[in-house]
Write an enzyme that holds these catalytic residues in place. Sequence first.
Site, mmCIF file in Angstrom:
data_model
loop_
_atom_site.group_PDB
_atom_site.id
_atom_site.type_symbol
_atom_site.label_atom_id
_atom_site.label_comp_id
_atom_site.label_asym_id
_atom_site.label_seq_id
_atom_site.Cartn_x
_atom_site.Cartn_y
_atom_site.Cartn_z
ATOM 1 N N HIS A 211 -3.047 3.066 -4.665
ATOM 2 C CA HIS A 211 -2.452 2.585 -3.403
ATOM 3 C C HIS A 211 -1.009 2.111 -3.603
ATOM 4 O O HIS A 211 -0.567 1.193 -2.923
ATOM 5 C CB HIS A 211 -3.287 1.444 -2.813
ATOM 6 C CG HIS A 211 -4.574 1.915 -2.192
ATOM 7 N ND1 HIS A 211 -4.633 2.517 -0.966
ATOM 8 C CD2 HIS A 211 -5.858 1.873 -2.647
ATOM 9 C CE1 HIS A 211 -5.908 2.826 -0.678
ATOM 10 N NE2 HIS A 211 -6.661 2.453 -1.689
ATOM 11 N N GLU B 152 -9.986 2.246 -5.398
ATOM 12 C CA GLU B 152 -9.752 3.649 -5.046
ATOM 13 C C GLU B 152 -8.612 4.291 -5.840
ATOM 14 O O GLU B 152 -7.851 5.101 -5.304
ATOM 15 C CB GLU B 152 -9.462 3.765 -3.539
ATOM 16 C CG GLU B 152 -10.630 3.290 -2.686
ATOM 17 C CD GLU B 152 -10.338 3.335 -1.197
ATOM 18 O OE1 GLU B 152 -11.239 3.764 -0.451
ATOM 19 O OE2 GLU B 152 -9.248 2.932 -0.754
ATOM 20 N N ASP C 101 0.859 -1.191 0.000
ATOM 21 C CA ASP C 101 0.000 0.000 0.000
ATOM 22 C C ASP C 101 0.890 1.235 0.000
ATOM 23 O O ASP C 101 2.121 1.125 -0.132
ATOM 24 C CB ASP C 101 -0.985 -0.016 1.179
ATOM 25 C CG ASP C 101 -2.322 0.599 0.790
ATOM 26 O OD1 ASP C 101 -2.333 1.773 0.390
ATOM 27 O OD2 ASP C 101 -3.355 -0.090 0.871
ATOM 28 N N TRP D 291 -8.664 -3.430 7.933
ATOM 29 C CA TRP D 291 -7.693 -2.407 7.497
ATOM 30 C C TRP D 291 -7.047 -1.841 8.747
ATOM 31 O O TRP D 291 -7.693 -1.725 9.796
ATOM 32 C CB TRP D 291 -8.406 -1.309 6.696
ATOM 33 C CG TRP D 291 -9.090 -1.866 5.490
ATOM 34 C CD1 TRP D 291 -10.415 -2.144 5.352
ATOM 35 C CD2 TRP D 291 -8.468 -2.256 4.259
ATOM 36 N NE1 TRP D 291 -10.660 -2.672 4.103
ATOM 37 C CE2 TRP D 291 -9.492 -2.754 3.417
ATOM 38 C CE3 TRP D 291 -7.154 -2.236 3.787
ATOM 39 C CZ2 TRP D 291 -9.234 -3.227 2.131
ATOM 40 C CZ3 TRP D 291 -6.906 -2.700 2.508
ATOM 41 C CH2 TRP D 291 -7.934 -3.185 1.698
HETATM 42 C C1 ACM Z 1 -11.107 -1.018 0.118
HETATM 43 O O1 ACM Z 1 -11.667 -1.026 1.231
HETATM 44 N N1 ACM Z 1 -10.529 0.077 -0.333
HETATM 45 C C2 ACM Z 1 -11.085 -2.200 -0.707
#
Ligand code: ACM
Length: 635
Positions: free
Chosen positions: A277, A354, A203, A491
């Site tokens: 990312h 994103e 990321d 996350w």
């Molecule tokens: C994500 O939560 N951006 C896959």
Amino acid sequence: MKKLSLLLCCYMAHFLSFGQVAQSGLSIIPEPVKVARFASQFLLPKNIIVEAGAQSELASVTSYLKKKLSTAPGSLVNIKSVAPTASIRLILNKTTDPLIGTEGYNLSVKAKKIVIRANEAAGLFYGVQTLMQLLPSEIESAELVSNVKWTVPCVEITDYPRFGWRGLMFDVARHFFTKAEVKQYIDAMVKYKLNLLHLHLTDDEGWRIEIKSLPKLTSVGAHNVKKVGQFGTFTPPAADEPRTYGGYYTQEDIKELVQYAKDRFVNILPEIDVPGHSLAAIVAYPELSCTQGADKYVVNSGEPFMDWSGPHNKAIVDNTLCPANENVYTFLDKVVTEVAQLFPFGYIHMGGDECAKNFWEQSDAIKALMIKENLKTQQEVQSYFEKRLEKIVESKGKKFMGWDEIIEGGLGPDAAVMSWRGIQGGIEAAKLGHEVVMSPTTFAYLDYMQSDRVNETHIYATLRLSKAYEFEPVPDSVDAKLIKGGQANLWTEQVYNLRQAEYMTWPRGMAIAESVWSPKEKKNWNYFFGKVEKQFNRFDAAEIKYAPSAYDPSFTAIRNTDNTLKITLTNEVEGLDTYYSFDNSFPDRFYPKYTEPIDAPKDATTLRVITYRGKKPIGRMVTMPLAELDSRIKK
Ligand code: ACM
């Protein structure tokens, strides 16, 4: 007498097979398909003989069982390949029982013998997990525990999963978790029969996997500056601040993790998140960017670098790989070659979420690509990239998977989709005949707060346990065969250590586990929560952290005509009493009990509440500033 007890046993067995397991004192998560309980018990002997066939695939199951039974109970465990008088027998069926499939099992506990039968070793492993949940919670202790009667209630259980893909995603990129911590995470997930660990390996904040042909990914991309506080709001690091926070897994580490997971019947799904990312990769190899000046970029340490305010996120620094640059595909071929060799699992997840397009819009190279390839929109540019990437992944013998953004601009021919922005992307992909894994924010995002933001590490949304428990991976309108299963995603922007990762994962991970294993018709929130509370004792014994947030009430308020607040409290757990104060003191059960919406006194500043079950405080003390409630009321 004998006749009477036989009658009683039959009665109980009949009674309990209709799902009334809670009354039997069994608290198995995920709920098995079929349970019958009988009156007697098996008492764990001090010397235990376990009979298990000599097949090599059983070795990890027997060593797991041996470790569990010898640790807290302190039993002497002997594994033998032939021992008809053994008190525990693990049997691989000679003829496959189609009902239980590859991961199901039959568990029979009688007063003198425990037998687990399965078609494959995975099923025996899950039978062992159920057996552990039938033992006293102290079985989870890492130390010898005396003064416990190690009994197992007599049962006949037939069990098998609803889905083959029962996942947990662990973001080791935003914060690096060591190999030992990942193993601990695996140890916890397998207790609930989760079988897939999705490692988010790359990321903007770090690249976590050694790629031997691209050494700068980890020599440059694996570290940032340690900051403490609210991630995303940090001051940009100064040039002289040490970039020493982070780390990565060597290829030997990865092999060790893959084997560790395999021994526990867990597949690891690697994710390399591109083309967005990708700041860590860009910092290591700036030539992969469309943007001049990328050589000045640094790996993100939690300072703002994206604008999330509009409908489409905009990058403030260009964290994307350039789809118009052939070197990007050469780079990705190298990455995927090594990743494919390291992870035996059949899928590689290539991210796709994103991806900011604002730098692409400005790029001459992208404009030229759009003309050459007749691409009309930036979504089509990403789709062009994804389709080329799919070919690379497939050329290594793997299936290509991505987040649901890969549908935009046109989905590649065989791409599998992980639906996260709700289930809509999953529905769309399944309607096009593609495989889907459901992991929607609405039910399965473990980074979301578990109760009111005044109690939790702040992030932009809340996902309560009861809502996570509503997770249903198969929408009505699609071919169920295409829904491979579901997973919860952790996350870790706001998760700085393993204790917090555990807090965020449990108990919601159990809600997801039951949603992907148990028959849909067996799900029942109140019954489930009763089991969760019993599981909390196991977490305590194992010293694994969990959130008590389900006991926190939800708060809503309206403004009275005199501008004071009328406050409604709601508990997701039934049968609790909530006591409150407005006088800044700490309520207990001798304070007013909440029975209906309450009016805040004119000059009060704070509402404090605590929940009880009977005489026992059960929730944490929650302090809610009235100004905070007031600020939530729309003007
Ligand atoms: C994500 O939560 N951006 C896959």
